[in-house]
Scaffold this motif. Sequence first.
Motif, PDB file in Angstrom:
ATOM      1  N   ALA A 139       0.838  -1.205   0.000  1.00 46.31           N
ATOM      2  CA  ALA A 139       0.000   0.000   0.000  1.00 46.31           C
ATOM      3  C   ALA A 139       0.870   1.251   0.000  1.00 46.31           C
ATOM      4  O   ALA A 139       0.545   2.249  -0.663  1.00 46.31           O
ATOM      5  N   ASN A 140       1.979   1.219   0.720  1.00 48.02           N
ATOM      6  CA  ASN A 140       2.901   2.356   0.721  1.00 48.02           C
ATOM      7  C   ASN A 140       3.504   2.565  -0.668  1.00 48.02           C
ATOM      8  O   ASN A 140       3.705   3.699  -1.105  1.00 48.02           O
ATOM      9  N   ARG A 141       3.784   1.468  -1.362  1.00 46.61           N
ATOM     10  CA  ARG A 141       4.305   1.588  -2.726  1.00 46.61           C
ATOM     11  C   ARG A 141       3.254   2.220  -3.638  1.00 46.61           C
ATOM     12  O   ARG A 141       3.569   3.045  -4.491  1.00 46.61           O
ATOM     13  N   MET A 142       2.005   1.806  -3.460  1.00 38.82           N
ATOM     14  CA  MET A 142       0.933   2.375  -4.273  1.00 38.82           C
ATOM     15  C   MET A 142       0.786   3.872  -3.979  1.00 38.82           C
ATOM     16  O   MET A 142       0.578   4.677  -4.887  1.00 38.82           O
ATOM     17  N   ARG A 143       0.937   4.236  -2.713  1.00 40.41           N
ATOM     18  CA  ARG A 143       0.860   5.646  -2.335  1.00 40.41           C
ATOM     19  C   ARG A 143       1.979   6.446  -3.023  1.00 40.41           C
ATOM     20  O   ARG A 143       1.753   7.551  -3.527  1.00 40.41           O
ATOM     21  N   ALA A 144       3.186   5.865  -3.040  1.00 39.60           N
ATOM     22  CA  ALA A 144       4.316   6.544  -3.679  1.00 39.60           C
ATOM     23  C   ALA A 144       4.078   6.697  -5.179  1.00 39.60           C
ATOM     24  O   ALA A 144       4.399   7.733  -5.767  1.00 39.60           O
ATOM     25  N   ALA A 150       0.759  12.422  -9.327  1.00 42.67           N
ATOM     26  CA  ALA A 150       0.319  13.775  -8.972  1.00 42.67           C
ATOM     27  C   ALA A 150       1.418  14.796  -9.259  1.00 42.67           C
ATOM     28  O   ALA A 150       1.143  15.909  -9.731  1.00 42.67           O
ATOM     29  N   ASP A 151       2.674  14.436  -8.975  1.00 41.47           N
ATOM     30  CA  ASP A 151       3.791  15.344  -9.246  1.00 41.47           C
ATOM     31  C   ASP A 151       3.868  15.676 -10.731  1.00 41.47           C
ATOM     32  O   ASP A 151       4.109  16.833 -11.118  1.00 41.47           O
ATOM     33  N   LEU A 152       3.662  14.674 -11.577  1.00 44.31           N
ATOM     34  CA  LEU A 152       3.713  14.894 -13.025  1.00 44.31           C
ATOM     35  C   LEU A 152       2.623  15.856 -13.490  1.00 44.31           C
ATOM     36  O   LEU A 152       2.805  16.606 -14.446  1.00 44.31           O
ATOM     37  N   VAL A 153       1.508  15.835 -12.787  1.00 42.61           N
ATOM     38  CA  VAL A 153       0.377  16.679 -13.176  1.00 42.61           C
ATOM     39  C   VAL A 153       0.505  18.087 -12.605  1.00 42.61           C
ATOM     40  O   VAL A 153       0.273  19.081 -13.311  1.00 42.61           O
TER      41      VAL A 153
END
Length: 236
Positions: A139-144, A150-153
């Motif tokens: 789940a932490n990997r999915m969050r990352a 989001a950073d790309l956007v």
Amino acid sequence: MASNEMQEDGNPLLQTALFRHVPAEQAKELLPSLRHETVQKGDYIFREGDTDQRMYVIERGRVKLTRKSIDDRVQLLSIHTRGEVLGEIPVFDPDGGPRTASAIAMMNDTRLVCIEHDALFRWLGKYPRVAVDMLQVLANRMRANNERIADLVFMDVPARLAKTLLNLAARFGEPVEAGLQVPHDLTQEEMAQLVGSSRETVNKALMDFANRGWIAREGRTIIIYQPGKLIRRSQR
């Protein structure tokens, strides 16, 4: 190369986030199922589209994950190092889908251990509590991954570059008298792929950071003089 002999305190599984909370005696039961591999720089550990169900742990070295588009453009997705897990998606995918990326060694004598799906799941059946801990790590990997999207956007290229440099520094940085030395071993094109932009745009941002005295470039190494400036730039 294959080997089943390993000292308990050298169990590579215990060095990973997935197995960090597993008692040593339980992890030791997996040792007969582990296989060791040593690969050289540029060697493929697995390829996008492969249908095996094998999970890897890096014992030594550095590995990059890449993905190729239909028109053969290559995207650098991430970099992994000692104690990190590779190739877990096909292992935990109930449909056993193909690999979504290729894993390529970035250093000579990169050493890995691997375990097959069936052996891992037999062990998890015996210790189901471990599966819950694994879900938290995944789940932490999915969050990352969601944060990267989001950073790309929402972030401009200099902000993404600053964040990328800080991430590389946190994982691979070495303190030196001048600041923090970050030997990333990436080509200009790979650095741009990691940031998610063109080589020209990323080089322009790197030059700007250097002109401001925040960093210096020495081949495939970056010296960070003012990490605080990069932190502030990554937050704008």
